[in-house]
Each structure stands twice: as structure tokens, then as C-alpha cells.
Scaffold this motif. Structure first.
Motif, PDB file in Angstrom:
ATOM      1  N   PHE A   1      34.398  75.261  24.768  1.00  0.00           N
ATOM      2  CA  PHE A   1      34.550  74.999  26.199  1.00  0.00           C
ATOM      3  C   PHE A   1      34.792  76.280  27.010  1.00  0.00           C
ATOM      4  N   ASN A   2      35.422  77.280  26.399  1.00  0.00           N
ATOM      5  CA  ASN A   2      35.557  78.567  27.093  1.00  0.00           C
ATOM      6  C   ASN A   2      34.185  79.190  27.354  1.00  0.00           C
ATOM      7  N   LYS A   3      33.297  79.034  26.401  1.00  0.00           N
ATOM      8  CA  LYS A   3      31.932  79.548  26.576  1.00  0.00           C
ATOM      9  C   LYS A   3      31.147  78.654  27.533  1.00  0.00           C
ATOM     10  N   PHE A   4      31.301  77.346  27.369  1.00  0.00           N
ATOM     11  CA  PHE A   4      30.583  76.364  28.188  1.00  0.00           C
ATOM     12  C   PHE A   4      30.908  76.516  29.668  1.00  0.00           C
ATOM     13  N   LEU A   5      32.202  76.715  29.982  1.00  0.00           N
ATOM     14  CA  LEU A   5      32.631  76.826  31.373  1.00  0.00           C
ATOM     15  C   LEU A   5      32.595  78.259  31.891  1.00  0.00           C
ATOM     16  N   GLY A   6      32.397  79.225  30.998  1.00  0.00           N
ATOM     17  CA  GLY A   6      32.467  80.630  31.387  1.00  0.00           C
ATOM     18  C   GLY A   6      31.534  80.995  32.521  1.00  0.00           C
ATOM     19  N   SER A   7      30.293  80.516  32.450  1.00  0.00           N
ATOM     20  CA  SER A   7      29.319  80.859  33.495  1.00  0.00           C
ATOM     21  C   SER A   7      29.626  80.168  34.819  1.00  0.00           C
ATOM     22  N   ILE A   8      30.381  79.065  34.767  1.00  0.00           N
ATOM     23  CA  ILE A   8      30.744  78.322  35.988  1.00  0.00           C
ATOM     24  C   ILE A   8      31.969  78.942  36.648  1.00  0.00           C
ATOM     25  N   ILE A   9      32.999  79.160  35.854  1.00  0.00           N
ATOM     26  CA  ILE A   9      34.275  79.671  36.370  1.00  0.00           C
ATOM     27  C   ILE A   9      34.244  81.188  36.541  1.00  0.00           C
ATOM     28  N   GLY A  10      33.394  81.833  35.757  1.00  0.00           N
ATOM     29  CA  GLY A  10      33.346  83.292  35.805  1.00  0.00           C
ATOM     30  C   GLY A  10      34.434  83.933  34.970  1.00  0.00           C
ATOM     31  N   LYS A  11      35.036  83.154  34.079  1.00  0.00           N
ATOM     32  CA  LYS A  11      36.090  83.648  33.184  1.00  0.00           C
ATOM     33  C   LYS A  11      35.808  83.113  31.782  1.00  0.00           C
ATOM     34  N   THR A  12      36.340  83.803  30.781  1.00  0.00           N
ATOM     35  CA  THR A  12      36.154  83.342  29.398  1.00  0.00           C
ATOM     36  C   THR A  12      37.478  83.005  28.709  1.00  0.00           C
ATOM     37  N   ASP A  13      38.573  83.082  29.461  1.00  0.00           N
ATOM     38  CA  ASP A  13      39.895  82.799  28.884  1.00  0.00           C
ATOM     39  C   ASP A  13      40.509  81.563  29.522  1.00  0.00           C
TER      40      ASP A  13
END
Length: 378
Positions: free
Chosen positions: A136-148
Motif C-alpha cells: 500500500f505504500n507503493k500503491f498510494l505513493g504516486s497519489i500522495i507523493g510519499k512512500t512512508d
């Protein structure tokens, strides 16, 4: 009722509308705001059935959230990755738009983080969610702009003083707001732009013809070139074919608690239960999964089965060994459906709807209001 209004009232307040919006919640008011910003010359009115918004806009828990791990897992069971990604993006962008439009100070926005808690009887469930954190960190990373975004944070257990909790997953970028302040600020902004808001004005029927829309209300007839239905769960009373099912959310709040340790927006049981700090109190709500059928209602009110469940969670888990007074209880009605995606569409010429927020009105309301405003062709 029509004859009870004066000539001046008829002329200045009750006629000449370009757009009428049904529902003065967050979605309806943002639709009005967006329309006025796009086309300043439009005459816009908002009709609200209650003294205050009748849905959940002023009755929710004030979570500025976009999804706990277990909630997202559930959503992926009924939607594709692309569909769920689109929903999360709507929530994230909606929260940003809400903050940009009203300002963090006006809505008392605080980014204390979101925390999903798991009891000691839910080890397997907790482990299955923890295993999904990298995904989910990878999945949402491009949306939120964060990986943590998500991480295990079991140190929060001792810090919070909760009992029987063995695992916590933190969402770094969730926050909370003061719902009353948010709606007050939004209402002031809308009215300051010359948009009329009429309370205690219940729409009973919509009559459409080739030139305009006529609203039959308990205060008389209103007429406009276009109408937006933004009454969420209540919209089915006016447009029966909509896939919208009411879901009542019950809430309680404690008296102020000296030295309260809990701070943040906390999720439990796939998001069906939630609690947070506010003004040194604990606000706790949810539990509709205990009795889905009874909670599929437009009626306000509370029930013993859910209030007893919330009290047990409060005194056994959240504030163990403390006999804190519960100061107030209430409920709000949300709109759900078979799909998580909201309904934003043109029903027919001159008639639009923006409904089915699926319990995420704070996150998506501002963006949905803007989206439906862009559909209106005047």
C-alpha cells in the motif's frame, strides 16, 4: 404558503434563480461555491430541509482521512486497483481542496496522524494487514507523493494507555478537523458571495419541464433553470432510481478528561468504529456493522445495542479503569451504495445529482461539489 410572502420577499428572495441546490451540507455548499466562482453572475440558492444540515456534515467525527489498511483491503475486494486508486486520489485531493479553500486555522486542522488499532484477539488479522504495508505504500505513493505513509507504531500503545491493544499501524498523513468550525466557515464564505441559504425548507417533489425545474417545498414553489440534488442519503426520496442506501452513524463524546493521552484519529474494525481526541475529550462512534438492517434508516436516534458496544469499548479498551462521564450522544445519516464510487451525474436536462459519499464526506465533499458544478451547462 405562496400568498404568505410579501411582494418584496417574492421579488428579492424567492425568484429569479439560475441554480437551486438541495442540501446545505459540505457537498451542496461546495457546489454552490464552485458555481459562483466559475460564473459570478449566477443567482444561486440552497434549500435545506432542517434547521441545520440533516445528513452527516455537522454530525460526523471530523476525520480528515483517506483509508486505513483494512479499509483499503476491503475496497479492493469489490473494485479494481485502478478504481480504488481513483477513489483514494479523490479523497486526497478533496482534503487538500478543503484546506486550501477554508484554511487550516478556520477548520482547526491538525495532522496528528491516523492509527489503526488491533486487539490481542486479532493477531492473525493484524499480521495480514501489516504484511500489506509495503504494497500500500507503493500503491498510494504516486497519489500522495510519499512512500512512508503506513508503518507499524506499537510504541503508541503504551503512550496512549489503551488496554488489550497489541498492534497499531500509523498513517502519517491523516488528520482531524473541527466539523462545526468547518461548516461555519464554509457557510460564511458561501453567504458572503451572495448565495442564499434557506433552512427549514424541505423539497417534496421536483417537476421538470423543457425550460426549468420547479421545486415543490413546504415553504412554497421555487423555480430555477437548473437543480442539483446534493442531499446524499436523502436524495432517493426525490430520485428513486439512485443506488443510495442510508447508513446511520452513532456517536458519543465524554466530558473533558484531565491528562488525556490519546491524540490522533483512530480506526478499529475495518473502519466501522472510530475515535479521536477533541477538546480534551474522547469522541467515539460507529458500530453500525452490529445491526446493518436497523442502521439503514433516515431516522435520527441511538440504539442500546450500539451505544452499549461503544461504552464497553470506551471503558474496557480506550480508557480502562476510568469512570468518565459520557456527556452527549447523537447520530448522523450517511449515504452508501453497492459501489464505493460517488454518483456525480446529469440525470436529465437541468437536473443533476452528487450523492453517495460512503462515509467520506469530509475528504471528498469539496471535490465532488466542484465536479458537479462543472456539469451544469448554463
Amino acid at each position: 404558503m405562496k400568498n404568505s410572502f410579501s411582494y418584496w420577499e417574492q421579488k428579492s428572495f424567492l425568484s429569479g434563480f439560475d441554480v437551486l441546490i438541495i442540501g446545505s451540507g459540505i457537498v451542496g455548499l461546495f457546489a454552490a461555491l464552485s458555481l459562483k466562482l466559475q460564473k459570478p453572475k449566477l443567482k444561486i440558492g440552497v434549500l435545506e430541509a432542517g434547521f441545520l444540515p440533516g445528513g452527516a456534515s455537522t454530525k460526523n467525527a471530523g476525520f480528515a482521512c483517506f483509508g486505513s489498511i483494512s479499509e483499503l483491503i476491503e475496497e479492493l475486494k469489490t473494485g479494481t486497483e485502478d478504481e480504488v486508486a481513483g477513489i483514494i486520489e479523490t479523497r486526497w485531493k478533496g482534503l487538500k481542496k478543503l484546506r486550501e479553500n477554508l484554511g487550516d486555522k478556520a477548520i482547526s486542522f491538525e495532522q496528528y496522524g491516523g492509527y489503526e488499532v488491533f486487539k490481542n484477539t486479532e493477531t492473525d488479522f493484524a499480521n495480514s494487514c501489516i504484511e500489506q504495508i509495503p504494497y500500500f505504500n507503493k500503491f498510494l505513493g504516486s497519489i500522495i507523493g510519499k512512500t512512508d505513509i503506513y508503518a507499524v507504531n506499537n510504541a503508541k500503545i503504551a503512550e496512549s494507555g489503551m488496554n488489550g491493544i497489541t498492534n497499531i499501524i500509523k498513517n502519517e498523513y491523516e488528520g482531524q478537523i473541527d466539523t462545526g468550525k468547518m461548516m461555519s466557515a464554509l457557510l460564511s464564505k458561501v453567504q458572503g458571495m451572495g448565495i442564499a441559504v434557506f433552512n427549514n425548507c424541505q423539497v417534496q417533489k421536483i417537476e421538470s419541464n423543457s425550460n426549468d425545474q420547479v421545486l415543490i417545498t413546504n415553504q412554497g414553489r421555487f423555480q430555477a433553470k437548473a437543480v442539483i440534488v446534493a442531499s446524499n442519503a436523502f436524495s432517493k426520496e426525490l430520485i428513486p432510481q439512485l443506488d443510495v442506501v442510508p447508513g446511520r452513524g452513532q456517536i458519543l463524546i465524554t466530558e473533558p478528561i484531565k491528562g488525556l493521552k490519546i491524540k490522533g484519529s483512530l480506526h478499529y474494525n475495518r473502519g466501522y468504529t472510530y475515535f479521536r481526541n477533541i477538546d480534551d475529550r474522547i469522541l467515539l462512534g460507529g458500530g453500525r456493522d452490529l445491526d446493518f438492517k436497523a442502521e439503514q434508516t433516515l431516522d435520527p436516534g441511538i440504539t442500546d445495542i450500539i451505544q452499549n458496544y461503544l461504552e464497553a469499548l470506551l471503558f474496557e479498551t480506550i480508557l480502562p479503569h476510568q469512570r468518565i462521564k459520557i456527556e452527549h450522544r447523537w447520530s448522523g445519516v450517511m449515504g452508501f451504495g453497492k459501489e464505493v464510487k460517488p454518483i456525480v451525474k446529469k440525470i436529465q436536462p437541468g437536473l443533476y445529482c452528487v450523492v453517495r459519499c460512503n462515509g467520506m464526506g469530509i475528504a471528498i465533499g469539496s471535490l465532488l461539489g466542484e465536479q458537479v458544478a462543472m456539469l451544469v451547462d448554463l
